[in-house]
Motif scaffolding. Structure first.
Motif, PDB file in Angstrom:
ATOM      1  N   TRP A   1      -6.820   4.264  -6.397  1.00 56.78           N
ATOM      2  CA  TRP A   1      -7.090   3.371  -5.360  1.00 56.78           C
ATOM      3  C   TRP A   1      -8.030   4.727  -5.151  1.00 56.78           C
ATOM      4  O   TRP A   1      -9.096   4.976  -3.916  1.00 56.78           O
ATOM      5  CB  TRP A   1      -6.961   3.139  -3.967  1.00 56.78           C
ATOM      6  CG  TRP A   1      -5.608   1.980  -5.113  1.00 56.78           C
ATOM      7  CD1 TRP A   1      -6.548   0.526  -6.158  1.00 56.78           C
ATOM      8  CD2 TRP A   1      -4.781   1.335  -3.771  1.00 56.78           C
ATOM      9  NE1 TRP A   1      -5.430  -0.168  -5.534  1.00 56.78           N
ATOM     10  CE2 TRP A   1      -4.885  -0.451  -4.324  1.00 56.78           C
ATOM     11  CE3 TRP A   1      -4.393   0.836  -2.319  1.00 56.78           C
ATOM     12  CZ2 TRP A   1      -3.836  -0.810  -3.608  1.00 56.78           C
ATOM     13  CZ3 TRP A   1      -3.289   0.316  -2.003  1.00 56.78           C
ATOM     14  CH2 TRP A   1      -2.765  -0.635  -3.011  1.00 56.78           C
ATOM     15  N   SER A   2      -8.146   6.346  -5.541  1.00 55.50           N
ATOM     16  CA  SER A   2      -8.797   7.476  -5.841  1.00 55.50           C
ATOM     17  C   SER A   2     -10.253   6.759  -5.414  1.00 55.50           C
ATOM     18  O   SER A   2     -10.775   8.314  -4.963  1.00 55.50           O
ATOM     19  CB  SER A   2      -7.909   8.198  -6.564  1.00 55.50           C
ATOM     20  OG  SER A   2      -8.892   7.981  -8.281  1.00 55.50           O
TER      21      SER A   2
ATOM     22  N   GLY B   1       0.677  -0.986  -0.200  1.00 57.41           N
ATOM     23  CA  GLY B   1      -0.055  -0.319   0.136  1.00 57.41           C
ATOM     24  C   GLY B   1       1.166   1.732  -0.314  1.00 57.41           C
ATOM     25  O   GLY B   1       2.195   1.286  -0.270  1.00 57.41           O
TER      26      GLY B   1
ATOM     27  N   TYR C   1      -9.297   4.200   2.276  1.00 62.00           N
ATOM     28  CA  TYR C   1      -8.066   3.950   1.780  1.00 62.00           C
ATOM     29  C   TYR C   1      -7.895   2.289   2.691  1.00 62.00           C
ATOM     30  O   TYR C   1      -8.192   2.016   4.055  1.00 62.00           O
ATOM     31  CB  TYR C   1      -6.903   4.469   2.743  1.00 62.00           C
ATOM     32  CG  TYR C   1      -5.832   4.284   2.431  1.00 62.00           C
ATOM     33  CD1 TYR C   1      -4.512   3.882   1.209  1.00 62.00           C
ATOM     34  CD2 TYR C   1      -5.179   3.252   3.305  1.00 62.00           C
ATOM     35  CE1 TYR C   1      -4.100   3.078   0.936  1.00 62.00           C
ATOM     36  CE2 TYR C   1      -3.705   2.869   3.425  1.00 62.00           C
ATOM     37  CZ  TYR C   1      -3.195   2.072   2.076  1.00 62.00           C
ATOM     38  OH  TYR C   1      -1.654   2.082   2.270  1.00 62.00           O
TER      39      TYR C   1
ATOM     40  N   ARG D   1      -2.438   4.833  -3.538  1.00 66.12           N
ATOM     41  CA  ARG D   1      -4.297   5.153  -3.390  1.00 66.12           C
ATOM     42  C   ARG D   1      -3.630   6.624  -3.474  1.00 66.12           C
ATOM     43  O   ARG D   1      -5.686   6.650  -4.568  1.00 66.12           O
ATOM     44  CB  ARG D   1      -3.852   5.915  -2.000  1.00 66.12           C
ATOM     45  CG  ARG D   1      -4.700   7.446  -1.210  1.00 66.12           C
ATOM     46  CD  ARG D   1      -5.743   5.826  -1.299  1.00 66.12           C
ATOM     47  NE  ARG D   1      -7.243   6.878  -0.299  1.00 66.12           N
ATOM     48  CZ  ARG D   1      -7.971   7.142  -1.104  1.00 66.12           C
ATOM     49  NH1 ARG D   1      -7.889   7.755  -2.552  1.00 66.12           N
ATOM     50  NH2 ARG D   1      -9.169   8.017  -1.138  1.00 66.12           N
ATOM     51  N   GLU D   2      -3.570   7.272  -4.598  1.00 60.95           N
ATOM     52  CA  GLU D   2      -3.819   7.987  -5.483  1.00 60.95           C
ATOM     53  C   GLU D   2      -3.554   7.761  -7.066  1.00 60.95           C
ATOM     54  O   GLU D   2      -4.376   8.163  -7.473  1.00 60.95           O
ATOM     55  CB  GLU D   2      -2.714   9.180  -4.984  1.00 60.95           C
ATOM     56  CG  GLU D   2      -2.582   9.802  -4.074  1.00 60.95           C
ATOM     57  CD  GLU D   2      -3.950  10.605  -3.505  1.00 60.95           C
ATOM     58  OE1 GLU D   2      -4.300  11.215  -4.472  1.00 60.95           O
ATOM     59  OE2 GLU D   2      -4.908  11.267  -2.434  1.00 60.95           O
TER      60      GLU D   2
ATOM     61  N   ARG E   1     -12.171   4.783  -4.099  1.00 55.11           N
ATOM     62  CA  ARG E   1     -12.399   4.304  -2.977  1.00 55.11           C
ATOM     63  C   ARG E   1     -12.981   4.648  -2.034  1.00 55.11           C
ATOM     64  O   ARG E   1     -12.264   5.837  -1.864  1.00 55.11           O
ATOM     65  CB  ARG E   1     -11.558   2.761  -3.037  1.00 55.11           C
ATOM     66  CG  ARG E   1     -10.999   1.963  -3.908  1.00 55.11           C
ATOM     67  CD  ARG E   1     -10.326   1.035  -3.006  1.00 55.11           C
ATOM     68  NE  ARG E   1      -9.550  -0.291  -4.137  1.00 55.11           N
ATOM     69  CZ  ARG E   1      -8.405  -0.966  -3.958  1.00 55.11           C
ATOM     70  NH1 ARG E   1      -8.262  -1.248  -3.371  1.00 55.11           N
ATOM     71  NH2 ARG E   1      -8.193  -1.407  -4.479  1.00 55.11           N
TER      72      ARG E   1
END
Length: 618
Positions: free
Chosen positions: A530-531, A521, A536, A526-527, A533
């Motif tokens: 998975w932005s 992760g 996080y 994240r950016e 979602r």
């Protein structure tokens, strides 16, 4: 666009020093960086000094616009790269200029004796206690040596290239000096020469390569790197990057995408020669590249196998340590010759079990050498190291190894389409794959017929079971957040069993497994992926080497069909996995090399302990 090469010769008056971070001779406090037997300056040092000079030129041009002044912006961030901007999906802002890793002196060192520095106590005027520094000094004071390196860039035409050559020369002349201790007179630049030449792509042929069947579904990819590589492992926010030995398929796909598409996340092709690759890029699967000694003849190359986690070390009947495989043993635990076996986590690196497993699986031993390179940002105004900006990169030497990957075109069903893709790949590989890993390495690559694995495999179903061994990480636990950190063995088994039942359409049942997991992760993922979602959560990937022993359940023909599909195409995504097969939301898809498997390795049978040696524990 045409690729231009700028051969740069920097005449530097000694003494000059760029510090090495690895071990050095006894008695030397500060060792000089070397490439072989010659002093060297890192390419990042050249780039950093260019950035500072061009930034000042840019500021002056804006502050004092005048008739006759240069009208084109210097744009140091455009040419030399910039950190990804927050709020922009971590979109990379990569440098357009590509620097040699080492800028090497034309002549070897001319001085055997080191230099010395002391520190004076300001209160007493005497030498401060313990403040004697012994410095490696490759050249005498006032001795001039020439450091040679190259910069490459893709530019519009000769006029833009000439402008760039002039700006490189001006920037380095303005820098004045290079390396450490510049304020003490080190590293004074005397002259800068820049020679411009267009780069003509020429295939880096590997002698002995057999001809290709352009309509085949699978090919080998042989890689030779021009510098050390660093494929950084996930790390916990510290300032050291540790490198993998292998190069993931996702990295190689990214290097290809950077060549064939016009921009990040664009579907527009950058060159008509690559149209076939662009049209079928979603179906192009690239598996990880593993190192082998460069001394092996091309015709004899076999791709290494990741050792299965079911391998253990235990005494044989004579008391000597031996390698066994316990995947076929039905008991969850047992003794071998009345001794508890040691799994790989308990092995010593370079010990007997490690060497035996490497030999069995074709892994390079000794492994590629590693060293540490230390970098820091410099305050442009004061010329000193910036606070909290030092970091270390562990790099893997590539001088004595090749890397072997596989390209799978099985998802392109039409043979004529595959032939066009292969021809386009050959045209693409006339030039190098660029900017790989933290060191921005270039790889000369060649397509070859598919490499056989170093370990042979039995039939897909043997003795009623299938032992699936992961060769790359796989996303087998798409929703792991209810798992206990410790003591959750039953729950973990249940979740793995559900995944294999889902992937096999109910035709295979999990009997037992030998696995470990990695938590993946961080802010970048994240950016970048998975932005969308709501919350996080990191991913839990199952590590390469994990072994899952499956039993047929139901229709044998359907079970074999699923096993063949996994072997040939890799594991798909479990039902309901976030992001599915969309690479924009899920980087762990099989096209990126994840989920590669081998089924029923001969090792499981060849190294199984005998019934006399094995004592199962219930």
């Amino acid at each position: 666009m045409t690729t231009y090469r700028f051969e740069v010769r920097i005449s530097i008056e000694g003494p000059v020093l760029s510090q090495a971070a690895d071990s050095h001779e006894l008695g030397i406090d500060t060792a000089a960086r070397r490439a072989g037997d010659r002093p060297a300056l890192p390419g990042n040092l050249i780039r950093g000094n260019l950035r500072h000079a061009w930034a000042e030129f840019e500021a002056l041009t804006r502050a004092y616009p005048a008739a006759g002044a240069e009208t084109l912006p210097w744009a140091p961030d455009y040419w030399l790269g910039n950190p990804s901007q927050k709020g922009l999906n971590n979109r990379p802002e990569r440098a357009r200029l590509r620097f040699d890793h080492d800028w090497i002196a034309e002549r070897p060192s001319s001085v055997e004796q080191p230099r010395h520095r002391i520190r004076i106590d300001s209160a007493t005027g005497a030498v401060a206690r313990g403040m004697l520094q012994v410095i490696d000094s490759p050249f005498n004071a006032a001795e001039v040596n020439v450091f040679v390196g190259a910069i490459e860039a893709d530019l519009e035409d000769d006029d833009e290239a000439q402008t760039m050559a002039t700006r490189i020369r001006k920037g380095l002349e303005y820098a004045g000096s290079l390396g450490a201790m510049k304020t003490a007179g080190y590293g004074r630049i005397c002259d800068v020469e820049v020679e411009l030449t267009p780069v003509v792509a020429a295939r880096a042929a590997v002698q002995g390569g057999p001809p290709l069947d352009l309509k085949a579904t699978r090919f080998g990819l042989l890689l030779r790197f021009d510098r050390p590589i660093c494929i950084a492992r996930p790390h916990a926010g510290n300032n050291r990057y540790e490198s993998e030995d292998h190069v993931p398929g996702s990295v190689l796909r990214g290097a290809i995408a950077a060549r064939i598409f016009q921009s990040d996340r664009s579907d527009l092709c950058s060159d008509p020669r690559f149209d076939a690759i662009c049209a079928h890029f979603r179906n192009l699967r690239i598996m990880q590249a593993l190192p082998v000694p460069a001394s092996i003849d091309v015709s004899a190359l076999r791709r290494p196998v990741v050792p299965p986690f079911s391998l253990v070390e235990a005494p044989n009947s004579y008391g000597a340590n031996h390698l066994y495989d316990v995947a076929l043993k039905q008991q969850s635990a047992g003794l071998i010759h009345n001794r508890a076996p040691a799994f790989f986590l308990d092995w010593k690196w370079g010990g007997a079990a490690d060497l035996q497993s490497a030999t069995q699986c074709g892994l390079s031993r000794p492994a590629p050498a590693r060293r540490i390179e230390v970098r820091t940002a410099i305050e442009p105004c004061r010329g000193v190291a910036k606070d909290s900006a030092l970091f270390a990169t562990e790099v893997v030497s590539t001088d004595e190894h090749l890397w072997l990957a596989e390209i799978d075109l099985a998802d392109i069903p039409n043979a004529d389409d595959r032939s066009r893709v292969v021809s386009a790949l050959q045209a693409l590989l006339d030039g190098p794959l660029r900017q790989i890993g933290k060191t921005k390495a270039n790889a000369n690559a060649q397509l070859l017929p598919s490499f056989a694995p170093h370990v042979q495999c039995k039939d897909l179903v043997q003795d009623g079971i299938a032992c699936v061994c992961l060769q790359s990480a796989a996303r087998l636990l798409p929703d792991p957040y209810g798992l206990s950190g410790t003591g959750g063995a039953a729950d973990l088994f249940k979740r793995y069993a559900e995944t294999w039942k889902d992937l096999s359409f109910g035709h295979l049942t999990l009997l037992r497994f030998f696995a470990r997991q990695d938590l993946i992760g961080g802010g970048y993922l994240r950016e970048r992926f998975w932005s969308d979602r709501a919350a996080y959560n990191p991913e839990l990937l199952t590590s390469p080497g994990s072994v899952f022993v499956l039993r047929l359940e139901g229709d044998k023909a359907e079970a074999i069909k699923r096993l063949k599909d996994w072997r040939d195409k890799g594991l798909g995504q479990p039902t309901g996995a976030p992001g599915g097969d969309d690479w924009r939301a899920n980087p762990y898809i099989r096209q990126n090399g994840f989920g590669e498997v081998l089924i029923n390795l001969d090792l499981h049978w060849q190294l199984a302990p005998s019934e006399e040696a094995w004592h199962g524990l219930d």
